[in-house]
Write a protein that holds these residues in place. Sequence first.
Motif, PDB file in Angstrom:
ATOM      1  N   ILE A 100       4.743   8.961  18.771  1.00 39.86           N
ATOM      2  CA  ILE A 100       4.612  10.180  17.963  1.00 39.86           C
ATOM      3  C   ILE A 100       4.573   9.825  16.475  1.00 39.86           C
ATOM      4  CG2 ILE A 100       5.733  12.345  17.293  1.00 39.86           C
ATOM      5  CD1 ILE A 100       6.815  12.534  20.147  1.00 39.86           C
ATOM      6  N   THR A 101       5.475   8.930  16.064  1.00 33.62           N
ATOM      7  CA  THR A 101       5.470   8.475  14.668  1.00 33.62           C
ATOM      8  C   THR A 101       4.173   7.760  14.341  1.00 33.62           C
ATOM      9  OG1 THR A 101       7.877   8.224  14.663  1.00 33.62           O
ATOM     10  CG2 THR A 101       6.649   6.995  12.992  1.00 33.62           C
ATOM     11  N   ASP A 102       3.708   6.950  15.283  1.00 36.58           N
ATOM     12  CA  ASP A 102       2.485   6.179  15.064  1.00 36.58           C
ATOM     13  C   ASP A 102       1.283   7.095  14.838  1.00 36.58           C
ATOM     14  OD1 ASP A 102       0.931   3.963  14.768  1.00 36.58           O
ATOM     15  OD2 ASP A 102       0.669   3.591  16.910  1.00 36.58           O
ATOM     16  N   VAL A 103       1.127   8.125  15.710  1.00 31.25           N
ATOM     17  CA  VAL A 103      -0.024   9.016  15.569  1.00 31.25           C
ATOM     18  C   VAL A 103       0.101   9.863  14.302  1.00 31.25           C
ATOM     19  CG1 VAL A 103       0.913  10.961  16.924  1.00 31.25           C
ATOM     20  CG2 VAL A 103      -1.554  10.618  16.777  1.00 31.25           C
ATOM     21  N   PHE A 104       1.345  10.211  13.927  1.00 26.09           N
ATOM     22  CA  PHE A 104       1.527  11.030  12.730  1.00 26.09           C
ATOM     23  C   PHE A 104       1.200  10.232  11.466  1.00 26.09           C
ATOM     24  CE2 PHE A 104       4.166  12.690   9.240  1.00 26.09           C
ATOM     25  CZ  PHE A 104       3.618  13.961   9.158  1.00 26.09           C
ATOM     26  N   VAL A 105       1.759   9.005  11.376  1.00 26.85           N
ATOM     27  CA  VAL A 105       1.591   8.201  10.158  1.00 26.85           C
ATOM     28  C   VAL A 105       0.199   7.579  10.096  1.00 26.85           C
ATOM     29  CG1 VAL A 105       2.413   6.180   8.889  1.00 26.85           C
ATOM     30  CG2 VAL A 105       4.053   7.739   9.959  1.00 26.85           C
ATOM     31  N   ASN A 106      -0.224   6.931  11.198  1.00 26.10           N
ATOM     32  CA  ASN A 106      -1.486   6.183  11.174  1.00 26.10           C
ATOM     33  C   ASN A 106      -2.697   6.994  11.613  1.00 26.10           C
ATOM     34  OD1 ASN A 106      -0.214   3.808  10.324  1.00 26.10           O
ATOM     35  ND2 ASN A 106       0.422   3.359  12.432  1.00 26.10           N
ATOM     36  N   GLY A 107      -2.474   8.192  12.155  1.00 28.27           N
ATOM     37  CA  GLY A 107      -3.570   9.058  12.544  1.00 28.27           C
ATOM     38  C   GLY A 107      -3.731  10.239  11.596  1.00 28.27           C
ATOM     39  N   ILE A 108      -2.759  11.167  11.664  1.00 34.14           N
ATOM     40  CA  ILE A 108      -2.860  12.405  10.875  1.00 34.14           C
ATOM     41  C   ILE A 108      -2.724  12.138   9.382  1.00 34.14           C
ATOM     42  CG2 ILE A 108      -1.805  14.648  10.437  1.00 34.14           C
ATOM     43  CD1 ILE A 108      -0.981  14.681  13.411  1.00 34.14           C
ATOM     44  N   LEU A 109      -1.636  11.439   8.979  1.00 34.62           N
ATOM     45  CA  LEU A 109      -1.391  11.219   7.550  1.00 34.62           C
ATOM     46  C   LEU A 109      -2.470  10.323   6.929  1.00 34.62           C
ATOM     47  CD1 LEU A 109       0.692  12.107   5.461  1.00 34.62           C
ATOM     48  CD2 LEU A 109       1.879   9.931   5.805  1.00 34.62           C
ATOM     49  N   ALA A 110      -2.896   9.311   7.673  1.00 36.55           N
ATOM     50  CA  ALA A 110      -3.970   8.438   7.155  1.00 36.55           C
ATOM     51  C   ALA A 110      -5.259   9.224   6.960  1.00 36.55           C
ATOM     52  CB  ALA A 110      -4.197   7.262   8.111  1.00 36.55           C
ATOM     53  N   GLY A 111      -5.546  10.148   7.891  1.00 39.11           N
ATOM     54  CA  GLY A 111      -6.737  10.978   7.766  1.00 39.11           C
ATOM     55  C   GLY A 111      -6.664  11.913   6.571  1.00 39.11           C
ATOM     56  N   ILE A 112      -5.473  12.527   6.382  1.00 37.42           N
ATOM     57  CA  ILE A 112      -5.302  13.443   5.241  1.00 37.42           C
ATOM     58  C   ILE A 112      -5.449  12.686   3.924  1.00 37.42           C
ATOM     59  CG2 ILE A 112      -3.645  14.925   4.026  1.00 37.42           C
ATOM     60  CD1 ILE A 112      -2.520  15.697   6.772  1.00 37.42           C
ATOM     61  N   SER A 113      -4.840  11.505   3.852  1.00 34.88           N
ATOM     62  CA  SER A 113      -4.929  10.722   2.611  1.00 34.88           C
ATOM     63  C   SER A 113      -6.367  10.302   2.334  1.00 34.88           C
ATOM     64  CB  SER A 113      -4.035   9.477   2.706  1.00 34.88           C
ATOM     65  OG  SER A 113      -4.533   8.556   3.663  1.00 34.88           O
ATOM     66  N   GLY A 114      -7.153  10.136   3.417  1.00 32.12           N
ATOM     67  CA  GLY A 114      -8.536   9.694   3.257  1.00 32.12           C
ATOM     68  C   GLY A 114      -9.408  10.685   2.514  1.00 32.12           C
ATOM     69  N   PHE A 115      -9.084  12.000   2.632  1.00 31.61           N
ATOM     70  CA  PHE A 115      -9.906  12.968   1.896  1.00 31.61           C
ATOM     71  C   PHE A 115      -9.169  13.597   0.715  1.00 31.61           C
ATOM     72  CE2 PHE A 115      -7.865  15.818   5.019  1.00 31.61           C
ATOM     73  CZ  PHE A 115      -7.499  16.893   4.234  1.00 31.61           C
ATOM     74  N   ALA A 116      -7.831  13.649   0.761  1.00 32.70           N
ATOM     75  CA  ALA A 116      -7.077  14.296  -0.322  1.00 32.70           C
ATOM     76  C   ALA A 116      -7.270  13.588  -1.659  1.00 32.70           C
ATOM     77  CB  ALA A 116      -5.591  14.347   0.037  1.00 32.70           C
ATOM     78  N   VAL A 117      -7.427  12.267  -1.602  1.00 32.78           N
ATOM     79  CA  VAL A 117      -7.546  11.501  -2.843  1.00 32.78           C
ATOM     80  C   VAL A 117      -8.816  11.857  -3.611  1.00 32.78           C
ATOM     81  CG1 VAL A 117      -8.756   9.540  -1.805  1.00 32.78           C
ATOM     82  CG2 VAL A 117      -7.292   9.170  -3.787  1.00 32.78           C
ATOM     83  N   PHE A 118      -9.818  12.426  -2.936  1.00 26.69           N
ATOM     84  CA  PHE A 118     -11.087  12.734  -3.606  1.00 26.69           C
ATOM     85  C   PHE A 118     -11.193  14.190  -4.066  1.00 26.69           C
ATOM     86  CE2 PHE A 118     -11.973   9.105  -0.828  1.00 26.69           C
ATOM     87  CZ  PHE A 118     -12.416   8.209  -1.792  1.00 26.69           C
ATOM     88  N   ILE A 119     -10.141  14.976  -3.843  1.00 28.00           N
ATOM     89  CA  ILE A 119     -10.170  16.373  -4.290  1.00 28.00           C
ATOM     90  C   ILE A 119     -10.383  16.483  -5.799  1.00 28.00           C
ATOM     91  CG2 ILE A 119      -8.755  18.461  -4.538  1.00 28.00           C
ATOM     92  CD1 ILE A 119      -7.602  17.863  -1.769  1.00 28.00           C
ATOM     93  N   PRO A 120      -9.715  15.665  -6.648  1.00 25.99           N
ATOM     94  CA  PRO A 120      -9.977  15.767  -8.098  1.00 25.99           C
ATOM     95  C   PRO A 120     -11.443  15.543  -8.458  1.00 25.99           C
ATOM     96  CG  PRO A 120      -7.986  14.490  -7.700  1.00 25.99           C
ATOM     97  CD  PRO A 120      -8.627  14.699  -6.365  1.00 25.99           C
TER      98      PRO A 120
END
Length: 710
Positions: free
Chosen positions: A332-352
């Motif tokens: 559960i931790t693995d999918v949250f950190v390396n799946g969901i959170l990694a995916g969110i960070s992949g697009f959130a950084v380009f919002i600016p």
Amino acid sequence: MQAPINIALVGNPNSGKSSLFNALTGLNQKVSNFPGVTVDKKTGTAQIVPGLTANIIDLPGTYSLYPKSADEYVTYDVLINPDNADIPDLIIIVADASNLKRNLLFCSQIIDLKIPVIIGLTMMDIARKKGVEIDLDGLERELGVPVVSINPRKSKGVAELKKIIDLAARGNYSAAPRDFINNGALAKPVTDEIKKAVPGKSDYAALHIAVNADELHFLNIPQKAAIKQTLQTHQFNKTKVQAEEIMQRYNRIKHIMKSTVVETDPLQKQLRSEKIDDLLLHRFWGYVILLVVMFLLFQSIFWLASYPMDWIEGGFGQLSGWLTSVLPDNKITDVFVNGILAGISGFAVFIPQIMILFGLITILEDTGYMARISFLTDRLMRQVGLNGKSVMPLISGVACAVPAIMATRTIENKKERLITILVTPLMSCSARLPIYTMMIALVIPDRRIFGILGLQGLIMMGLYLLGFFMAIFIAAIMKLFVKIREKSYFIMELPVYRAPRWKNVGTTMVEKAKIFVTDAGKVIVVISVILWFLASYGPSSRMQPLHDKYEKMIAAVPADSPAADSLDKAFRSEKLSHSYAGILGHAIEPAIRPLGFDWKIGIALITSFAAREVFVGTMATLYSVGENPDDNNATLREKMAAAKWPDGRPVYTLAAGLSLMIFYSFAMQCMSTLAIVKRETKSWKMPLIQLVYMTALAYICSLIIFNIFK
């Protein structure tokens, strides 16, 4: 409380209609499509007075009630069709006071439809600068409808307009009591018969039914048969009737202008806008200034966005490391950190960057410079068999190819429209921006040329220019295969220069960021979770021997030794390579290795077909799954910079980075674009042609660039 009323905003292009729509509705707006057509439908709600709400419909701009393009047909249908869901209770005609004579033609046609009308005169300040004074009371008497001066950009006159809307809703203002011209006399026997077949229509509406009977879908079969018989019986000549109508309207307009408009300066002194145009539209300096503006735009994307991007990227890195250390070590931790959170960070950084890009584009549109870009490039368009009207869809493609392709409906020439549709996706859209940004930051040094020109900004501008010139080149080739026999002309009204509306700029930035997060973000996160699964699991025939092999090797060394750490990294790397994602990546690697791409990039090429932005999320997930949990503090750029081929060479060299950017510049990596092309052309043939030629072009150009720079 009174039920909401429908108010339609109509007017010539560049008359200030959209500004009034924004002033009335604020943020209570939405954009969809009119039923059955791919034409933008902007609607919103406005509180007119306490107890009275209005549904505001912003109809596409048109110069006349005789439609030629798909946009104009939408406006026509809303005003003529009694079964249209958006049929208005009240029409607000937005008219440019500085070009009153031309605007009054459309106003007079709307008045004769016998729907309650209010005329909102905009650009009064421009009219005064031209030495034009308008007698509003006299104009109101002549037209027989309320006339109010408004400046929606500064909210002037909007309160008075709302009072008149309230009075109209109460029945104090109805349709104009008299026709602008004697419409019934133009073809009296015909209009009388049509009014019997289609009850409730004015003489002028009946005349339009006679002219466009074949295209009006609201007429039933008996009505069409009766109308056809009437037209044949009276030998109705629609061209002659239309010409007579327009002549009569302009004769009446000429009389109104004489009695209500005073030109204190007949020579019309040169306005500031015209003086600025002497420079910005200059045959040489105009293009130099255009290049400077483009460079500043792309340089600003790096300069202004660098700090918030660093904060977001660093923040997600710290959050991933902290969560890994405090949460239990399980799936559960693995999918949250390396799946969901990694995916969110992949697009959130380009919002600016997304916000800054659209903010700057909005400023160019608001100031009036975007229309000048279209004018400047018209000559180039004509050289390759297109028209100046193709420029705006191509420019719009910098934001997104989907609405840009929809914007081609304003091109009357079908073959020019087809070529424009086929080449528009070559323009670098905002979905490519995250890929460009990541790769430029990774392989292009941040240094200055001549002390002032940023190399990264120049590369970014070069990529956008490359897309434009490749679109022009492909259009020239298509011109040889798609023969254009029709002659077309480009007529465009240049808006006056104005200061940007900062509230509108801010609203656009926020709205585009929301769209990016909700639309692209959802796709990226879903694909990231699917990728996590594919990258974490594989066939048992491959994974079980791998687990057995490394369990024995790790058990043979002390748990806290450097050897154990090295074995753990090697195990994670081999596990990723033997996973379902790894198998897929290795299967396509022979085809893409000549371009400088490894199997991880291959996976990203496949997943990003859903949306180009997914590339970054894919890389974030793949590099998170394959890394040691202790490395989660590292940013994606740091992980990619450290990536190596099996022989120890870095994966992301200058040659590989340029090759990847060129590939994404030309490749058709967007399902939404293919779907909208199919919808616009009503065939799968054109999107398939587009997919094949763009993929081949991307591969060949990428191969050439990689071999030049390696």
